[in-house]
Every structure is written in structure tokens, then in C-alpha cells.
Enzyme design. Structure first.
Site, PDB file in Angstrom:
ATOM      1  N   GLU A 145      -0.656  -1.461  -3.088  1.00  0.00           N
ATOM      2  CA  GLU A 145      -0.892  -0.288  -3.986  1.00  0.00           C
ATOM      3  C   GLU A 145      -1.880   0.899  -3.087  1.00  0.00           C
ATOM      4  OE1 GLU A 145      -1.144  -4.097  -6.624  1.00  0.00           O
ATOM      5  OE2 GLU A 145      -1.501  -3.513  -4.510  1.00  0.00           O
ATOM      6  N   CYS A 148      -7.307  -2.249  -6.290  1.00  0.00           N
ATOM      7  CA  CYS A 148      -6.270  -1.468  -6.518  1.00  0.00           C
ATOM      8  C   CYS A 148      -6.121  -0.752  -8.086  1.00  0.00           C
ATOM      9  CB  CYS A 148      -5.096  -2.154  -6.332  1.00  0.00           C
ATOM     10  SG  CYS A 148      -4.859  -2.978  -4.868  1.00  0.00           S
ATOM     11  N   HIS A 162      -3.675  -3.663   0.768  1.00  0.00           N
ATOM     12  CA  HIS A 162      -2.981  -3.944  -0.495  1.00  0.00           C
ATOM     13  C   HIS A 162      -1.887  -3.331  -0.573  1.00  0.00           C
ATOM     14  CE1 HIS A 162      -5.964  -6.976  -2.906  1.00  0.00           C
ATOM     15  NE2 HIS A 162      -6.174  -7.016  -1.453  1.00  0.00           N
ATOM     16  N   CYS A 184      -4.983  -5.613  -8.861  1.00  0.00           N
ATOM     17  CA  CYS A 184      -6.597  -6.420  -8.743  1.00  0.00           C
ATOM     18  C   CYS A 184      -7.464  -5.206  -9.203  1.00  0.00           C
ATOM     19  CB  CYS A 184      -6.923  -7.061  -7.402  1.00  0.00           C
ATOM     20  SG  CYS A 184      -7.009  -5.781  -5.976  1.00  0.00           S
TER      21      CYS A 184
END
Length: 160
Positions: free
Chosen positions: A61, A92, A59, A89
Site C-alpha cells: 500500500e 498503511c 508494504h 495495517c
């Protein structure tokens, strides 16, 4: 300055949006993230790379945090700010807490998977050993538009 123009976070959010748009080239959901050091300087930026790398943890992040930790020479990112185009999410959000990030600034809310405001509030949970300051809805319309464009294109392709 308003949340619509990004205010003090506008330049970082525009860079995160650029990274999000680049992710589309590899078929990734267009999410971007930038990490700012305590002085407000960009130290890392990333877009989603799950499709590109076939890594479920890639991801934007998490990738930006990894790069920021490498640049800082430590996993502790005290005083740093993460700016993301989409509400983080649970994975993260957990990474932000574990990295001791000071602040999370995000654009679009994520009612299906958001773990900062929409479904959960991981970053400010008093049961955890660190809490992260949160600013949501920064340049929300622009951040949402990038995602809506991506998903509307996928729906059209799927119906052909």
C-alpha cells in the site's frame, strides 16, 4: 455483481492479486495494492517488498501510494482509490489518511493486524482530519487463498 467477483473493483483487484503473487518470489508476504485515479484508471501498483529491500515500510500500500503521488505530481491523492488484497495495517491506514485518499477497497480481512475494520477503524475515525470510504471483502476468498497458500508453505518448510 457481488463482492465475490469484485464488481466495479474486480479488474483492479485482479491486478493487485498479480502483484501479490509476484512478491512471493522474493519471500515477501503476498500482498498487492493498486491505486486508481478519480477516473478509475490505474496509476500505480505494487506488491510487498520488505524482504526484497529490507525496508520495514515497504508494504504494498505504501509503495503504491508513493508511486501514485509521483505520477500525480502531488502527495494529495484526493479522489483516488486504493485497492489492496489485504486489510491495511495501522501504518498503511495512516498513510491513506495522510494522502487524502478517497476510498480504500480491500479483499481479505486481517484479524491480527487490520486497522480498517478488524482491530481498529483508523480510516473513519472522526478525530482525524480526513476520513476514507471503506469497502471490504471484495474477492475475499481469492485474496485469502493466496495468503493461506503462502503461509501453509512456510509452515511445511519450517517442520522439515
Amino acid at each position: 455483481m457481488t463482492a465475490a467477483t469484485g464488481g466495479r473493483w474486480g479488474a483492479a483487484m485482479r491486478l493487485a492479486l498479480d502483484r501479490a503473487r509476484l512478491a512471493v518470489g522474493s519471500g515477501d508476504v503476498p500482498v498487492g495494492a493498486v491505486v486508481l485515479d478519480p477516473a478509475g484508471e490505474v496509476v500505480a501498483a505494487a506488491g510487498n517488498e520488505r524482504e526484497l529491500t529490507q525496508d520495514p515500510t515497504a508494504h504494498a500500500e505504501v509503495l503504491a501510494l508513493r508511486r501514485a503521488a509521483e505520477a500525480a505530481g502531488t502527495w494529495r491523492l484526493d479522489g483516488h482509490t486504493l485497492v489492496a488484497t489485504l486489510e491495511p495495517c495501522t501504518m498503511c491506514a495512516g498513510a491513506l489518511v495522510l494522502a487524502r485518499v478517497e476510498r480504500c477497497v480491500f479483499g481479505a480481512y486481517d484479524p491480527k493486524a487490520g486497522a480498517v475494520a478488524s482491530l481498529f477503524d483508523v480510516l473513519r475515525d472522526p478525530r482525524l482530519n480526513h476520513r476514507v470510504d471503506v469497502r471490504g471483502g471484495i474477492m475475499e476468498a481469492e485474496c485469502s487463498a493466496v495468503l493461506l497458500d503462502f503461509f501453509s508453505g512456510h509452515r511445511r518448510v519450517g517442520t522439515d
